[in-house]
Every structure is written in C-alpha cells, then in structure tokens.
Design a protein around this motif. Structure first.
Motif, PDB file in Angstrom:
ATOM      1  N   ALA A   1     -10.219  33.564 -15.338  1.00 47.78           N
ATOM      2  CA  ALA A   1      -9.400  32.630 -16.112  1.00 47.78           C
ATOM      3  C   ALA A   1      -9.760  32.681 -17.596  1.00 47.78           C
ATOM      4  O   ALA A   1      -8.879  32.559 -18.462  1.00 47.78           O
ATOM      5  N   ILE A   2     -11.026  32.887 -17.899  1.00 47.52           N
ATOM      6  CA  ILE A   2     -11.463  33.041 -19.299  1.00 47.52           C
ATOM      7  C   ILE A   2     -10.772  34.247 -19.927  1.00 47.52           C
ATOM      8  O   ILE A   2     -10.265  34.190 -21.056  1.00 47.52           O
ATOM      9  N   ILE A   3     -10.754  35.362 -19.195  1.00 47.19           N
ATOM     10  CA  ILE A   3     -10.115  36.579 -19.706  1.00 47.19           C
ATOM     11  C   ILE A   3      -8.621  36.354 -19.895  1.00 47.19           C
ATOM     12  O   ILE A   3      -8.033  36.743 -20.923  1.00 47.19           O
ATOM     13  N   GLN A   4      -7.973  35.703 -18.940  1.00 44.19           N
ATOM     14  CA  GLN A   4      -6.531  35.451 -19.057  1.00 44.19           C
ATOM     15  C   GLN A   4      -6.209  34.526 -20.235  1.00 44.19           C
ATOM     16  O   GLN A   4      -5.246  34.753 -20.978  1.00 44.19           O
ATOM     17  N   GLU A   5      -7.024  33.503 -20.407  1.00 36.29           N
ATOM     18  CA  GLU A   5      -6.798  32.588 -21.515  1.00 36.29           C
ATOM     19  C   GLU A   5      -7.054  33.263 -22.860  1.00 36.29           C
ATOM     20  O   GLU A   5      -6.361  33.004 -23.850  1.00 36.29           O
ATOM     21  N   THR A   6      -8.040  34.152 -22.889  1.00 31.81           N
ATOM     22  CA  THR A   6      -8.315  34.908 -24.117  1.00 31.81           C
ATOM     23  C   THR A   6      -7.113  35.776 -24.477  1.00 31.81           C
ATOM     24  O   THR A   6      -6.715  35.842 -25.650  1.00 31.81           O
ATOM     25  N   MET A   7      -6.510  36.422 -23.476  1.00 34.80           N
ATOM     26  CA  MET A   7      -5.343  37.264 -23.753  1.00 34.80           C
ATOM     27  C   MET A   7      -4.121  36.428 -24.145  1.00 34.80           C
ATOM     28  O   MET A   7      -3.222  36.939 -24.809  1.00 34.80           O
ATOM     29  N   ARG A   8      -4.092  35.164 -23.737  1.00 30.02           N
ATOM     30  CA  ARG A   8      -3.011  34.301 -24.201  1.00 30.02           C
ATOM     31  C   ARG A   8      -3.206  33.954 -25.678  1.00 30.02           C
ATOM     32  O   ARG A   8      -2.290  34.067 -26.490  1.00 30.02           O
ATOM     33  N   LEU A   9      -4.421  33.542 -26.023  1.00 29.78           N
ATOM     34  CA  LEU A   9      -4.699  33.158 -27.410  1.00 29.78           C
ATOM     35  C   LEU A   9      -4.673  34.352 -28.359  1.00 29.78           C
ATOM     36  O   LEU A   9      -4.202  34.248 -29.488  1.00 29.78           O
ATOM     37  N   TYR A  10      -5.204  35.483 -27.893  1.00 30.28           N
ATOM     38  CA  TYR A  10      -5.339  36.677 -28.745  1.00 30.28           C
ATOM     39  C   TYR A  10      -4.768  37.902 -28.041  1.00 30.28           C
ATOM     40  O   TYR A  10      -5.512  38.815 -27.667  1.00 30.28           O
ATOM     41  N   PRO A  11      -3.466  37.949 -27.810  1.00 30.10           N
ATOM     42  CA  PRO A  11      -2.915  39.138 -27.141  1.00 30.10           C
ATOM     43  C   PRO A  11      -3.211  40.382 -27.972  1.00 30.10           C
ATOM     44  O   PRO A  11      -2.865  40.429 -29.152  1.00 30.10           O
ATOM     45  N   PRO A  12      -3.880  41.387 -27.390  1.00 28.20           N
ATOM     46  CA  PRO A  12      -4.228  42.579 -28.191  1.00 28.20           C
ATOM     47  C   PRO A  12      -3.020  43.193 -28.882  1.00 28.20           C
ATOM     48  O   PRO A  12      -3.096  43.592 -30.042  1.00 28.20           O
ATOM     49  N   VAL A  13      -1.894  43.257 -28.160  1.00 26.88           N
ATOM     50  CA  VAL A  13      -0.638  43.715 -28.760  1.00 26.88           C
ATOM     51  C   VAL A  13       0.197  42.462 -29.012  1.00 26.88           C
ATOM     52  O   VAL A  13       0.764  41.887 -28.094  1.00 26.88           O
ATOM     53  N   TRP A  14       0.246  42.044 -30.285  1.00 26.72           N
ATOM     54  CA  TRP A  14       0.880  40.759 -30.612  1.00 26.72           C
ATOM     55  C   TRP A  14       2.408  40.819 -30.577  1.00 26.72           C
ATOM     56  O   TRP A  14       3.071  39.797 -30.452  1.00 26.72           O
TER      57      TRP A  14
END
Length: 465
Positions: A328-341
């Motif tokens: 869930a930490i990884i998923q939330e990180t990708m929500r806040l900071y999607p590598p490809v914006w």
C-alpha cells in the motif's frame, strides 16, 4: 561521433554530434512544455492542475508551431487509451536516441509482434523465480548502506535506488551481474532526461553557435549509454538459467519467422529495460523512502509487518502477497508521485473530445498526475495515506483515475514486477536501516519526461541496532 568529439580539449569546439541533433528539437513536446512547467517553482504540476480547474477537462494549447491538448478526466483517458487506441498513437519524439527501435518506440502490429516473445518473462508465475535475484541485489545494497552509515556521509537517494534497480534487472532478467558502473550510467541517464539540457542545445543551435562536447553533454551521455547493452550481452552468465528475458530475446533473434527481430532489435530491447524499467522503479522507491522518512510511524509499521510475515528468514513470493501495508505504501507513493506524470499520444485523425475538436497531429497529454491529485477522485489527495489502499478501500476508485503504469494495451509490460521489486526492497531496507531525509522539506518536483525530485533527495543512512 568524430574523434575530436570523443577527446575534446579545453579549447576545441566542434559541431553538435549526431545524438545532439535531435535534442531539444523545436517540435519536441518536452521542449515546448518546459517554459510552461517552470511557472511553479516547487511543483510545476500545480500550474497544469490550475489550468484544468479553470479551463475544463480538455484544453487545447497552441505552443509555437504545435498544438497540445491537455486531458484531465479519467473518462477521456479511457477514450484515448482504450476506446480509440488505434486513433491515438504513441509519441516517439526524443525516444529513439535512447531506445532505438525497441517496442517502446513502435506501435500497431509491429509493436505487438516485438512484444509477444518477451511477454512470458513478465507473467506473474515468473516472479517467484526472480525473487532470489531481487534479494541478492538488495543484500548487496544493504552492505553498501552499512558502510555509508559508518562513514556518516550523505547520499542522493534516486542514485541509490537506480543502481539497486539496475542490479535487480540484470540479475533477474538477464542472468548477469552488472558489467558496468551503475553510478556512471545513472549520471548519463540523468544528463539526457533533464530537458533543460535539450533546451540549452536548442538555443545554441538556433543562434548558430558551435559548442564543445564535454562529459556533461547529453550527446556524450548517449554515447556512453549505447555501450551498455553490448556489455550486458557479452558478460558471463551467473547461473546459465534457461528461463530469462535475455534467452527469450535471443530466441526471437534466431527465429527465421521473425526477421524484424534482428541483433540490433535485441540491443534496443535491453536498452528499454535498463532505462525505462530501471528509472520508474527507482523513482518510486526513492519517493517511498522520502515519505516514510517524513512519516516514521509508517516506517515502523513496515518493520513490524516484515517481522510478522517473514521474520528472520528471507521473504518468498507468498510473503510478498502478505506484505499488504508495504504494498500500500508503494501504491500510494505512485499515486502522489507517478514516475510518468503524463502519457503522450498523437492524434491520427479528426476527432472530438468533450466538444473540443482534435486534429491530426495534435499531441494529446493524458495528465495522470492531475487525476491522481484530484479531490473529486481521492479524499485529501495531497496527503500521504497508504490506508486508502487497504481492506477493500481501493475498490471505490474511479476507473482510470490511477495510471502509474499507463492503461489499455500499451500499459507497461513490467509494471507488476516493479511493484514486487519495490515492496521487497522497502521492507528489507527499512528493517535494517533508518534513512533520514536531510534535504529541503517539502522536496521540490522537476517535471521532465519523468517526475523527478528537484536537486535530488538527500539522505543520511542510520543502521538500526
């Protein structure tokens, strides 16, 4: 490149080499957007979000000789990526110097034919085979961090996670130890992906200037980058494993029914995994370490989950499924900071989206960062809340409001594997270390092709007793 370009002297000036000719090209969307994205110092994404709020979900933007259409609604994302995928092809400008003719720069039937022999390497059943090699790379990184902790020096975290991700890819997918200096290659990647370097070259070209090719030039970086795949292919195998991505690529080269898949194709496919696959994984892990450093209760919960799930032994594929909070930490990180914006597509025909005309050649920007941060789709979208991914909460999501790996048939081939890599790495690293963020708070965002931290993410590494 010329011999002069390879060995510049302090006074020598040469014409822009071949790799530089396409950098910062006038038609490049990244060159066009770069002045616009400088509007907000700490987070240029906020400017695009404000535009979407003010002007609506479909915004045509005329920049110089190019028309860009900014989309910010999930229903429009689905329309472009799924419903009319064949009418909106991938945007390739600026990618070919990096990836050559790999599948990331192809579309249609050719893309499908190139992807097919590689797809089995990313079936979830393969992840159990890869995990021991992910763990070997993580152990190597932990040994390095132990030395860094003793020295007290600070490190830039994206470089740390990039070198870890490269090691995991080489060991798991290619059956190789890294036959190159990952820190040097990381600097080459960083030099090229900083669009400001492209812009500087463009301005010099416009002014008719000649300029020296130095170690810092994107062109020189690309020359070094081109040498990496052949080094990987020529390196000695670790274990002579038969089921690896490299073996699948080699089999495609040898298949007479696939004339498109020649030796250069093999080299270029390796390029995409060592760049795109490595960078997106590395950025997510670095941002996750940043957020867990700012939220120590989340880091402690990750440690306790690891203790409960796999204890003193190394985690397995079954343990990955049980690391629900760390995932869930990884998923939330990708929500806040999607590598490809933002995903870029090019319209191939006249169309209409929400009453706005789309013309052939329009660059359509699927602004996934904006959807990830929209309060209509997410409660308190600017807050770091891993719990939103727990206990069925994720089922309430609006479809296509979360696109860390794209969507539709062109979604990232390695997205699921990246989550396995990052979940295991985050769990193991935080059980042994307490990375302490020592940079500016909050960290700034630099929006180039990917969403990178402005000036990097600087940490001190503390080893837990």
């Amino acid at each position: 490149m010329t011999a002069t370009a390879k060995q510049p002297t302090p006074t020598s000036e040469v014409e822009a080499p071949a790799h530089a000719q396409g950098l910062g090209d006038e038609s490049s969307i990244w060159f066009q957007l770069s002045p616009l994205l400088k509007g907000k110092r700490d987070n240029p994404m906020h400017l695009l979000m404000e535009m979407a709020e003010r002007y609506g979900p479909v915004i045509p933007i005329n920049l110089a000789n190019q028309r860009i259409v900014l989309l910010s609604e999930p229903e429009h994302f689905k329309y472009v990526l799924v419903n009319k995928a064949d009418s909106y092809i991938k945007y390739f400008d600026g990618l070919k110097p990096i990836f050559g003719k790999s599948m990331i720069t192809n579309d249609g039937a050719l893309w499908q034919k190139i992807r097919m022999p590689q797809q089995p390497a990313f079936h979830p059943d393969m992840f159990a085979e890869y995990i021991p090699y992910f763990l070997a790379a993580i152990r190597t990184k932990m040994d390095i961090w132990s030395d860094i902790a003793k020295s007290g020096e600070s490190v830039e975290m994206v470089e740390q996670t990039w070198t870890l991700a490269a090691d995991m890819i080489c060991k798991a997918l290619f059956d190789r130890d890294m036959p190159f200096n990952p820190h040097f290659v990381f600097k080459c990647v960083k030099t090229y992906t900083d669009v400001m370097n492209h812009k500087e070259i463009r301005l010099k070209k416009q002014a008719g200037e000649l300029f020296e090719v130095s170690e810092e030039d994107p062109a020189k970086a690309m020359e070094a980058w081109a040498s990496v795949p052949p080094l990987v292919m020529a390196a000695n195998p670790r274990e002579e494993r038969e089921r690896t991505l490299l073996k699948m690529i080699e089999a495609a080269v040898a298949d007479p029914n696939m004339p498109e898949f020649d030796q250069q194709q093999a080299v270029d496919e390796i390029k995409q995994y060592l760049w795109a696959g490595t960078e997106t994984t590395a950025l997510t892990l670095a941002w996750a370490l940043y957020e867990t450093a700012r939220n120590p209760e989340a880091a402690e919960r990750i440690r306790k989950e690891g203790e409960a799930v796999y204890g003193d032994r190394e985690p397995t594929a079954a343990d990955y499924s049980a690391l629900a909070y760390t995932r869930a930490i990884i998923q939330e990180t990708m929500r806040l900071y999607p590598p490809v914006w933002g995903l870029i597509r090019v319209a191939t025909e006249h169309d209409e989206i929400a009453g706005k005309a789309i013309r052939p050649g329009d660059r359509v920007v699927i602004f996934s960062y904006g959807a990830h941060h929209n309060p209509r789709f997410w409660e308190a979208p600017e807050e770091f809340r891993p719990e939103r991914w727990m206990a069925g909460a994720a089922k309430k999501q609006v479809k296509y409001s979360y696109l860390p790996f794209g969507g539709g048939k062109r979604s990232c081939i390695g997205g699921a594997m990246s989550q396995v890599e990052n979940t295991l790495a985050l769990s193991l690293l935080l059980r042994r270390f307490r990375p302490e963020y020592v940079g500016s708070d909050p960290a700034g965002i630099n929006a180039t092709v990917t969403l990178t931290p402005k000036g990097g993410l600087h940490f001190k590494i503390r080893e837990l007793s």
